[in-house]
Design an enzyme around this catalytic site. Sequence first.
Site, short mmCIF file in Angstrom:
data_model
loop_
_atom_site.label_atom_id
_atom_site.label_comp_id
_atom_site.label_asym_id
_atom_site.label_seq_id
_atom_site.Cartn_x
_atom_site.Cartn_y
_atom_site.Cartn_z
N THR A 229 0.82 -1.21 0.00
CA THR A 229 0.00 0.00 0.00
C THR A 229 0.85 1.26 0.00
O THR A 229 0.53 2.25 -0.69
CB THR A 229 -0.93 0.01 1.23
OG1 THR A 229 -1.63 -1.22 1.30
CG2 THR A 229 -1.91 1.16 1.16
N TYR B 64 -13.68 -2.91 0.95
CA TYR B 64 -14.93 -2.33 0.44
C TYR B 64 -16.09 -3.33 0.45
O TYR B 64 -17.18 -3.01 0.92
CB TYR B 64 -14.73 -1.73 -0.96
CG TYR B 64 -15.91 -0.85 -1.38
CD1 TYR B 64 -16.02 0.44 -0.89
CD2 TYR B 64 -16.89 -1.33 -2.23
CE1 TYR B 64 -17.11 1.23 -1.24
CE2 TYR B 64 -17.97 -0.55 -2.58
CZ TYR B 64 -18.08 0.74 -2.09
OH TYR B 64 -19.15 1.51 -2.43
N TYR C 80 -2.69 -10.08 5.06
CA TYR C 80 -2.55 -8.71 5.53
C TYR C 80 -3.89 -8.25 6.09
O TYR C 80 -4.87 -8.12 5.35
CB TYR C 80 -2.10 -7.82 4.37
CG TYR C 80 -1.84 -6.37 4.71
CD1 TYR C 80 -1.71 -5.93 6.03
CD2 TYR C 80 -1.72 -5.43 3.69
CE1 TYR C 80 -1.47 -4.60 6.32
CE2 TYR C 80 -1.47 -4.09 3.98
CZ TYR C 80 -1.35 -3.67 5.29
OH TYR C 80 -1.12 -2.35 5.57
N ARG D 167 -8.12 0.25 6.65
CA ARG D 167 -8.19 0.45 5.21
C ARG D 167 -9.26 -0.42 4.55
O ARG D 167 -9.85 -0.02 3.55
CB ARG D 167 -6.83 0.15 4.56
CG ARG D 167 -5.77 1.21 4.83
CD ARG D 167 -4.52 0.93 4.01
NE ARG D 167 -3.49 1.94 4.23
CZ ARG D 167 -3.40 3.09 3.56
NH1 ARG D 167 -4.28 3.38 2.63
NH2 ARG D 167 -2.43 3.94 3.83
N LYS E 48 0.48 -10.25 8.40
CA LYS E 48 0.87 -8.89 8.74
C LYS E 48 -0.33 -8.31 9.47
O LYS E 48 -1.36 -8.01 8.87
CB LYS E 48 1.20 -8.07 7.49
CG LYS E 48 1.57 -6.62 7.79
CD LYS E 48 1.79 -5.81 6.53
CE LYS E 48 2.06 -4.34 6.88
NZ LYS E 48 2.19 -3.50 5.66
N ILE F 99 6.60 -5.45 9.28
CA ILE F 99 6.70 -4.84 7.95
C ILE F 99 6.39 -3.38 8.17
O ILE F 99 5.27 -3.01 8.51
CB ILE F 99 5.74 -5.49 6.93
CG1 ILE F 99 6.18 -6.93 6.66
CG2 ILE F 99 5.72 -4.69 5.63
CD1 ILE F 99 5.24 -7.71 5.75
#
Length: 291
Positions: A46, A109, A135, A140, A164, A206
């Site tokens: 990202t 979304y 992830y 987000r 992650k 990360i």
Amino acid sequence: MKELLGTGVALVTPFNEDKSVDYNALERLVNHQIDNGINYLVVLGTTGEPATLTAEEKEQVKNTIIRVNNGRLPLVLGIGGNNTLAVANEIKTTDLTAFSAILSVSPYYNKPTQEGVYQHFKAISEASPLPIILYNVPSRTGKNVEPATIIRLANDFENIVAVKEAAGDIVQAMRLIQHKPKEFMVISGDDMIALPMTLAGGSGVISVIGQGLPKDFSEMIQLGLQGNVGEANKLHYKIMDSIDYIFEEGNPAGIKALLQKNSICSENVRLPLVNATSKLHQKLANFIDNY
């Protein structure tokens, strides 16, 4: 996957003033990480703004990093999305020769149920010839991947080797560490709690701030992995304010402002993101000057 133990960094994509990709700056950025103790590099995560890169630019960014790295560090490639079939097809049609693992974000979304998330990653697992890092970043995606779902995936699919974890919830991270299979890795995706997660039994981070302060941040995580709490905490509190600053106006505007201060690349981001304000630049400048 011991090569993913320690500090990975989610590389930015540097831009020129005209917003074209600055490949010379990308070379400087990669070498800066390697020269300062980072353990592996994450390509097109990202932070690299892949949502606003063309397919051709993504390919050239990948090839530039592969060439400059020249096998010195393990590489992880970001391939994710909210169209399961498209993600699986991208994995199947991408040359993954240079990469050690894939980092794949949970669907955003759409907001699937936990069963939907499980089925999504089942399809990704079946499509991937490489190990997969899940992830989880609810801020987000709009949807938390619950520990039970992650543990279920870890137990059911051998090539799902890590998560992650970026929910920003240390208790959730500890539950993952408590119940995970022995070899499964819980990697922090949140710079502020990367050290506490590592000390609790995690496998490192990360990081975003890690590419701006690679030497100290990677040393902090290594000290954490060694159980040297006192020395690790000293570095954490030294770095801590910069973590707040770089996320104050969104990512990667903040880290790019810091990288500009350190003469690695420009601050430029692509719309709909905008560059850091002068107020944030001043905070970062004061931080670096007093660091």
